[in-house]
Scaffold this motif. Structure first.
Motif, PDB file in Angstrom:
ATOM      1  N   TYR C 146       5.661  -7.566 -10.606  1.00  0.00           N
ATOM      2  CA  TYR C 146       5.601  -6.399  -9.723  1.00  0.00           C
ATOM      3  C   TYR C 146       4.261  -5.705  -9.889  1.00  0.00           C
ATOM      4  CZ  TYR C 146      10.454  -6.640  -8.325  1.00  0.00           C
ATOM      5  OH  TYR C 146      11.641  -7.026  -7.761  1.00  0.00           O
ATOM      6  N   GLY C 147       3.630  -5.433  -8.783  1.00  0.00           N
ATOM      7  CA  GLY C 147       2.336  -4.768  -8.850  1.00  0.00           C
ATOM      8  C   GLY C 147       2.150  -3.869  -7.657  1.00  0.00           C
ATOM      9  N   LEU C 148       1.128  -3.038  -7.770  1.00  0.00           N
ATOM     10  CA  LEU C 148       0.756  -2.164  -6.661  1.00  0.00           C
ATOM     11  C   LEU C 148      -0.160  -2.949  -5.733  1.00  0.00           C
ATOM     12  CD1 LEU C 148       0.325   0.730  -5.383  1.00  0.00           C
ATOM     13  CD2 LEU C 148      -1.627   0.922  -6.907  1.00  0.00           C
ATOM     14  N   THR C 149       0.156  -2.979  -4.460  1.00  0.00           N
ATOM     15  CA  THR C 149      -0.780  -3.563  -3.500  1.00  0.00           C
ATOM     16  C   THR C 149      -1.232  -2.458  -2.559  1.00  0.00           C
ATOM     17  OG1 THR C 149       0.947  -4.150  -1.912  1.00  0.00           O
ATOM     18  CG2 THR C 149       0.385  -5.800  -3.563  1.00  0.00           C
ATOM     19  N   TRP C 150      -2.508  -2.485  -2.222  1.00  0.00           N
ATOM     20  CA  TRP C 150      -3.015  -1.432  -1.339  1.00  0.00           C
ATOM     21  C   TRP C 150      -3.889  -2.034  -0.254  1.00  0.00           C
ATOM     22  CZ3 TRP C 150      -5.114  -2.418  -6.116  1.00  0.00           C
ATOM     23  CH2 TRP C 150      -6.496  -2.625  -6.180  1.00  0.00           C
ATOM     24  N   ASN C 151      -3.989  -1.323   0.846  1.00  0.00           N
ATOM     25  CA  ASN C 151      -4.753  -1.750   2.005  1.00  0.00           C
ATOM     26  C   ASN C 151      -6.184  -1.225   1.865  1.00  0.00           C
ATOM     27  OD1 ASN C 151      -5.936  -1.873   4.625  1.00  0.00           O
ATOM     28  ND2 ASN C 151      -3.891  -2.010   5.515  1.00  0.00           N
ATOM     29  N   LYS C 152      -7.127  -2.138   1.691  1.00  0.00           N
ATOM     30  CA  LYS C 152      -8.505  -1.710   1.396  1.00  0.00           C
ATOM     31  C   LYS C 152      -9.139  -0.964   2.567  1.00  0.00           C
ATOM     32  CE  LYS C 152      -9.630  -4.950  -2.266  1.00  0.00           C
ATOM     33  NZ  LYS C 152     -10.421  -6.082  -2.737  1.00  0.00           N
ATOM     34  N   GLU C 153      -8.833  -1.392   3.792  1.00  0.00           N
ATOM     35  CA  GLU C 153      -9.382  -0.703   4.973  1.00  0.00           C
ATOM     36  C   GLU C 153      -8.920   0.747   5.009  1.00  0.00           C
ATOM     37  OE1 GLU C 153     -11.766  -3.493   6.028  1.00  0.00           O
ATOM     38  OE2 GLU C 153     -11.559  -1.729   7.286  1.00  0.00           O
ATOM     39  N   HIS C 154      -7.632   0.954   4.758  1.00  0.00           N
ATOM     40  CA  HIS C 154      -7.099   2.315   4.778  1.00  0.00           C
ATOM     41  C   HIS C 154      -7.786   3.180   3.724  1.00  0.00           C
ATOM     42  CE1 HIS C 154      -2.983   0.928   6.617  1.00  0.00           C
ATOM     43  NE2 HIS C 154      -4.005   0.597   7.350  1.00  0.00           N
ATOM     44  N   PHE C 155      -8.049   2.588   2.563  1.00  0.00           N
ATOM     45  CA  PHE C 155      -8.718   3.336   1.484  1.00  0.00           C
ATOM     46  C   PHE C 155     -10.092   3.801   1.947  1.00  0.00           C
ATOM     47  CE2 PHE C 155      -5.426   2.857  -1.292  1.00  0.00           C
ATOM     48  CZ  PHE C 155      -5.709   2.984  -2.642  1.00  0.00           C
ATOM     49  N   LYS C 156     -10.824   2.849   2.543  1.00  0.00           N
ATOM     50  CA  LYS C 156     -12.180   3.180   3.001  1.00  0.00           C
ATOM     51  C   LYS C 156     -12.118   4.310   4.004  1.00  0.00           C
ATOM     52  CE  LYS C 156     -14.236  -1.218   3.073  1.00  0.00           C
ATOM     53  NZ  LYS C 156     -14.709  -2.274   3.934  1.00  0.00           N
ATOM     54  N   GLU C 157     -11.196   4.165   4.929  1.00  0.00           N
ATOM     55  CA  GLU C 157     -11.014   5.151   5.994  1.00  0.00           C
ATOM     56  C   GLU C 157     -10.743   6.537   5.431  1.00  0.00           C
ATOM     57  OE1 GLU C 157      -8.317   3.437   9.188  1.00  0.00           O
ATOM     58  OE2 GLU C 157      -7.568   5.493   8.898  1.00  0.00           O
ATOM     59  N   ALA C 158      -9.973   6.589   4.354  1.00  0.00           N
ATOM     60  CA  ALA C 158      -9.584   7.886   3.783  1.00  0.00           C
ATOM     61  C   ALA C 158     -10.614   8.392   2.785  1.00  0.00           C
ATOM     62  CB  ALA C 158      -8.214   7.759   3.109  1.00  0.00           C
ATOM     63  N   MET C 296      -4.695  -5.745  -5.522  1.00  0.00           N
ATOM     64  CA  MET C 296      -3.490  -5.843  -6.342  1.00  0.00           C
ATOM     65  C   MET C 296      -3.820  -5.398  -7.757  1.00  0.00           C
ATOM     66  SD  MET C 296      -1.747  -9.478  -7.104  1.00  0.00           S
ATOM     67  CE  MET C 296      -2.562 -10.224  -8.475  1.00  0.00           C
ATOM     68  N   ALA C 297      -2.966  -4.555  -8.332  1.00  0.00           N
ATOM     69  CA  ALA C 297      -3.204  -4.085  -9.708  1.00  0.00           C
ATOM     70  C   ALA C 297      -1.883  -3.630 -10.291  1.00  0.00           C
ATOM     71  CB  ALA C 297      -4.203  -2.937  -9.705  1.00  0.00           C
ATOM     72  N   LEU C 298      -1.930  -3.250 -11.568  1.00  0.00           N
ATOM     73  CA  LEU C 298      -0.722  -2.722 -12.184  1.00  0.00           C
ATOM     74  C   LEU C 298      -0.377  -1.368 -11.568  1.00  0.00           C
ATOM     75  CD1 LEU C 298      -1.359  -3.586 -15.931  1.00  0.00           C
ATOM     76  CD2 LEU C 298       0.515  -4.410 -14.504  1.00  0.00           C
ATOM     77  N   PRO C 299       0.907  -1.023 -11.530  1.00  0.00           N
ATOM     78  CA  PRO C 299       1.290   0.280 -10.976  1.00  0.00           C
ATOM     79  C   PRO C 299       0.744   1.405 -11.849  1.00  0.00           C
ATOM     80  CG  PRO C 299       3.198  -1.165 -11.229  1.00  0.00           C
ATOM     81  CD  PRO C 299       2.070  -1.815 -11.933  1.00  0.00           C
ATOM     82  N   PRO C 300       0.650   2.615 -11.294  1.00  0.00           N
ATOM     83  CA  PRO C 300       0.090   3.727 -12.070  1.00  0.00           C
ATOM     84  C   PRO C 300       1.022   4.144 -13.212  1.00  0.00           C
ATOM     85  CG  PRO C 300       0.873   4.491  -9.948  1.00  0.00           C
ATOM     86  CD  PRO C 300       0.992   3.004  -9.938  1.00  0.00           C
TER      87      PRO C 300
END
Lengths: 295, 274, 430
Positions: C146-158, C296-300
């Motif tokens: 189980y890991g945290l996945t995030w949307n890189k485009e959304h990050f950049k946008e924000a 993808m990384a470990l959850p916080p």
């Protein structure tokens, strides 16, 4: 022919005629059902083959468990909603489709269509339709400028959403059975009433409804029995949630039996449900005999 | 019948509700013929950009449909046939005769419906395993040779027939079996057709018991086969799954169409009343 | 009358057709696995030639039967009760406590277990060891992490660094707030973080395990104890774990109950972050969201300096006690899970291997996904194996649902969950 001899000949026929059903059911349905119900007074370890008699312990646990109480309430609400609604709608549709109008056969087929798929398959489709973001229902609501509904996502609306699905699924079935009943009412009764000046509403209430009493009895009893055991759609659509809002008795006992492996406890739930259904059915059955008229 | 003014409005309501009734099927059929990109698109496309049969190809390749059809057909025909036959006689007995323990037997038959099949399946399976009926046609058929629904509904149907008819036949010297088969059965044709259709549908769609009792792939019935296309929380396989469902639904529409042929008015009774 | 006789004759003939299960001279080893895309690790069963080598060597036939996932536990239980079950069961390791409670499984031979545990990498060891080197089955390759996945485009946008995921709960909440999007009427059109709050209670617990565990909720006091023990749920950590999402729902409004399927939402671009099995995103993304750039990384973890936690899961090859061909079954399992086969199949099906020796070989050595997983493995924990654990999960899952659906306050829900969990543990220990 003497009455006594007639009666004894008929006795033989009676038992002979019901024999196949009674025997087949007896072996393949009654025996397993009785065994299952008996499990309720044991601690059941089926795989070890160990049965420990514990009297009413399972039932005591049942009574103390709030999840079971909620499951009972949910089940009763479900039954109280679906049985009258689908019967009434089925009757309305049957009366409608008993008259002639353009494209009747097409519409009849459309209303019947939900029966063609299995409950589980249809429920999978509806899971998708109920999706709050892009399910068809909310899309349509948005088009009509109405607010989105959470449908299966909220404990306040989930049970209603399941009931709506069940009504959709069983409409055609009720309609077809009422239609069969209507078809066997001879035309002359309506003709005679028309000659006497009775309008369509009067004919409906004075002829159709009473003569359909056996069908109505059948539907209420049969649908009631099935509704108490609702499972497939709840399993697929919500899994009993959210927060036990749609937990029903059979789903609860299914989990207890095949995930927690508390077979005795599950059997106790089945026993309570059985007693309830049997009681209600017996009452309905004996009460209904009063209404069966013949002209 | 009916006032002219109310008719068009009623028609409109019926049509509108019919559209709602058909919506899920629309989605099902459209998904079966939409390209995968449309299905996965967001927001989803309710009208496909183009029609494709690729899901049907995938579905056909992935499963032995002929085997599934054959198994489902054998089970359906046998169980519906025997249920109708046994149900006809039992329904007649319950409707016409008065005999001791009548209500008890009737409620007994009904009571088999009152214990959930999810748990009785375990006890039944253990029983059948002992006589080696598991993983065979006999195993699937065992609880389905008769039907409480059939008995109940046929009983109700026969109750609507005036007893004079039966008495007249008896006076003519007809045996009870003869009466049931040659007089009663034709009179309740509509009921029998409805029962047959509903039992056929029930057998065709029966999932739980075949899943439990069948292990061999050669004996799988259609619902079991279709379920293997499932993917609960994913959306990858909706195309082939819907195609599979469409493939399986064909005969049932046929069953419905056939049964509708038997929807005739009960005018046979005019002779008696006159 | 004639029609009747005809019908009866047909019936008789049909009933005399016995089971189509062939009467073969060869022994058949049967294996049951879940059909469909439930787990990537079952993909290789579709290959008809998979067992050819084994079949030839031992002169047997191997029949792999796909089952419907939803009814699989029921079928396994019923078959075991009827003493008519497959020789090998490919099962979710989460089912093991229930099966062990019913004494349904054969243990792995001690010598073999020892060899396996010594040869596999640590996270596989973690998943295989049920205490004191006891093994009840062999975990499949391509385990769930189980890991945290995030949307890189959304990050950049924000305005967030797309290569830097949130590391603490405070950061997590802040990022989620920034990533949430609304329409003109104020309805959320994109959630910063999608939560799993409907469906099976066990799934809900799995998806929130990272928060519970890293806040100190161990669920049971001894994760390797089979019988007895206590449930540990109603702690300050537990309350904080539930409050995290509750605050995101009510205060931050950065998540919503209307996005029920986190992975689908993530792939469709209406959720910026989600936490679940990374392997399923890896498998689905190329098809469902080919343009998606994700990290993808470990959850916080709760605060800076705390240890992040991931959940490990696996599907397991096991042998039921009522199997008819046990020796052959174990031989087949050992053959299928040898180092050579592990390498061959993991390469073929693009999965992470299990043996230490294979990790040192290409392509695994240089594969970025596998290497990223390797970094995450040490933080992975497997679920406790208490025999009553199914009941514990039901209780905790139920509590989480009640709290997030505003049906009960946190304190009451957790107290009730602990009570139910302890009862389940006690019932299973009898």
């Amino acid at each position: 022919m003497g009455l006594a001899r007639l009666r004894s000949r008929h006795l033989l026929h009676a038992y002979l005629f019901i024999a196949p059903v009674v025997l087949l059911f007896g072996v393949f349905r009654v025996v397993p059902a009785v065994q299952t119900l008996l499990y309720s007074v044991y601690k059941v370890e089926l795989l070890r083959g160990r049965f420990t008699f514990i009297g009413l312990d399972n039932f005591r646990d049942l009574a103390a468990e709030p999840a079971f109480a909620q499951a009972m309430v949910n089940t009763l609400v479900y039954v109280a909603a679906i049985v009258p609604v689908s019967a009434a709608l089925g009757l309305a549709l049957a009366v409608l489709f008993n008259t002639r109008f353009p494209l009747r056969e097409l519409f009849k087929a459309v209303y019947f269509a939900p029966m063609v798929t299995s409950t589980a398959a249809a429920a999978m489709v509806w899971w998708w339709l109920y999706n709050p973001q892009f399910g068809l229902f909310n899309v349509l609501l948005r088009l009509a400028h109405l607010p989105d509904q959470p449908w299966l996502m909220s404990s306040r609306t989930a049970l209603t959403a399941i009931i709506i699905f069940s009504v959709w699924k069983s409409l055609g079935y009720n309609m077809v059975i009422y239609l069969a009943g209507l078809q066997s009412i001879p035309q002359q009764f309506y003709e005679a009433a028309m000659i006497d000046g009775a309008g369509p509403i009067r004919r409906f209430w004075r002829i159709s409804v009473p003569l359909l009493a056996p069908t109505t009895t059948f539907l209420v009893i049969y649908n009631g029995i099935l509704a108490f055991q609702v499972f497939d759609q709840v399993f697929v659509l919500t899994g009993g949630g959210p927060a036990n809002a749609t937990n029903v008795v059979v789903l609860d006992l299914y989990r207890q039996a095949f995930e927690r492996y508390n077979f005795g406890y599950a059997a106790a739930e089945a026993a309570v449900l059985f007693a309830l259904i049997l009681g209600i059915t017996a009452v309905q059955y004996l009460y209904s005999k009063r209404f069966e008229v013949a002209y | 019948m009916g006032r002219a003014a109310g008719r068009p409005l009623l028609y409109l309501v019926v049509a509108a509700v019919a559209v709602v009734m058909v919506l899920p099927f629309y989605w099902m059929v459209v998904t079966a013929v939409s390209p995968a990109s449309d299905i996965l698109a967001f927001p989803p496309k309710w009208i496909p950009s183009r029609l494709t049969l690729e899901h049907f190809t995938v579905a056909f390749a992935k499963a032995p449909w002929l085997t599934y059809y054959q198994n489902s057909l054998v089970v359906a025909v046998v169980s519906v046939g025997s249920s109708l036959l046994f149900g006809l006689f039992a329904g007649y007995a319950f409707a016409v005769y008065r005999f001791p323990l009548q209500n008890v037997f009737f409620l007994l038959i009904l009571s088999t419906l009152m214990v959930p099949v999810q748990v009785t399946s375990v006890a039944l399976y253990i029983m059948l395993a002992r006589i080696e009926w598991v993983d065979s046609y006999l195993g699937i058929l065992a609880p389905n040779f008769a039907s409480a629904f059939g008995v109940f509904m046929i009983r109700q149907g026969i109750k609507a027939i005036p007893l004079d008819l039966v008495e007249a036949a008896r006076m003519d010297g007809a045996g009870e079996v003869r009466i049931v088969l040659t007089i009663i059965a034709p009179l309740i044709k509509t009921t029998l057709a409805t029962v047959a259709m509903i039992l056929f549908l029930g057998s065709w769609n029966d999932f739980l018991w075949p899943v439990i009792v069948i292990n061999s792939q050669e004996l799988r019935t259609l619902p079991v086969g279709i379920a293997l296309f499932k993917d609960p929380y994913g959306s990858i396989n909706y195309g082939p799954l819907m195609a599979a469902t469409v493939i399986a639904s064909g005969p049932m529409l046929l069953a419905y169409a056939v049964s509708q042929k038997f929807m005739i008015r009960g005018i046979a009774l005019t002779g008696l009343k006159g | 009358m004639r029609r009747l006789t005809g019908l009866l004759a047909v019936l008789a003939v049909l009933c005399l057709l016995p089971a189509f299960a062939s009467a073969q001279a060869k022994t058949t080893v049967t294996l049951w696995y879940p059909a469909g895309d439930i787990t990537a690790g079952a993909a290789h069963f579709a290959d008809k030639a998979l067992f050819a080598e084994f079949e030839a060597k031992h002169n047997v036939k191997v029949e792999a039967v796909g089952l419907d996932y939803d009814t699989m536990q029921q079928k396994i239980f019923t078959a075991a009760a009827g003493r008519n079950i497959a020789d090998i069961l490919f099962i979710d390791n989460g089912w093991a406590p229930g099966f062990l409670k019913e004494e349904m499984l054969e243990p792995v031979a001690d010598a073999k277990a020892k060899a396996w545990l010594a040869a596999v990498s640590p996270e596989i060891k973690e998943l295989s060891d049920y205490g004191n080197g006891r093994m009840w089955g062999y975990p499949q390759y391509g385990i769930d992490v189980y890991g945290l996945t995030w949307n890189k485009e959304h990050f950049k946008e924000a305005g967030l660094d797309p290569e830097k995921p949130p590391r603490t709960w405070a950061e997590f909440r802040e990022y989620a707030k920034k990533l949430t999007k609304r329409d003109a009427q104020g309805n959320i059109t994109r959630v910063g973080y999608a939560i799993r709050h409907v469906g099976h209670p066990h799934g809900i617990v799995h998806k929130h395990f990272w928060a519970l565990y890293s806040a100190g909720v161990r669920l049971v006091d001894d994760p390797l104890l089979l019988r007895g023990g206590k449930a540990i749920i109603n702690t300050d950590g537990g309350k904080a774990a539930l409050k995290l999402v509750l605050d995101m729902l009510d205060v931050d409004k950065s998540t919503s109950l209307n996005f029920p399927d986190p992975r689908a939402a993530f792939l469709k671009g209406i959720a910026s972050m989600q936490i679940s099995e990374t392997v399923s995103i890896k498998a689905r993304q190329p098809k469902e969201a080919p343009d998606l750039k994700w990290g993808m990384a470990l959850p916080p973890a709760p605060k800076a300096g705390d240890a992040p936690v991931s959940l490990l899961g696996a599907w397991v090859y096991s042998v039921p006690k009522q199997a008819k061909n046990k020796a052959l079954a174990w031989q087949l399992i050992e053959w299928l899970n040898s180092p050579e086969k592990d390498y061959e199949l993991c390469r073929k099906y693009d999965a992470s291997p299990r043996y230490k020796v294979n990790w040192d070989k290409e392509p695994f050595k240089s594969d970025p996904y596998d290497q990223a997983l390797k970094v995450m493995y040490p933080a992975g924990k497997k679920l406790p194996i208490n025999l009553g654990f199914n009941g514990v999960m039901d209780a905790v899952g139920g509590a989480i649902q009640k709290v997030w659906h505003h049906e009960a306050p946190i304190e009451a829900a957790l107290a009730e969950a602990e009570r139910q969990a302890n009862k389940a543990i006690a019932d299973a220990a009898k």
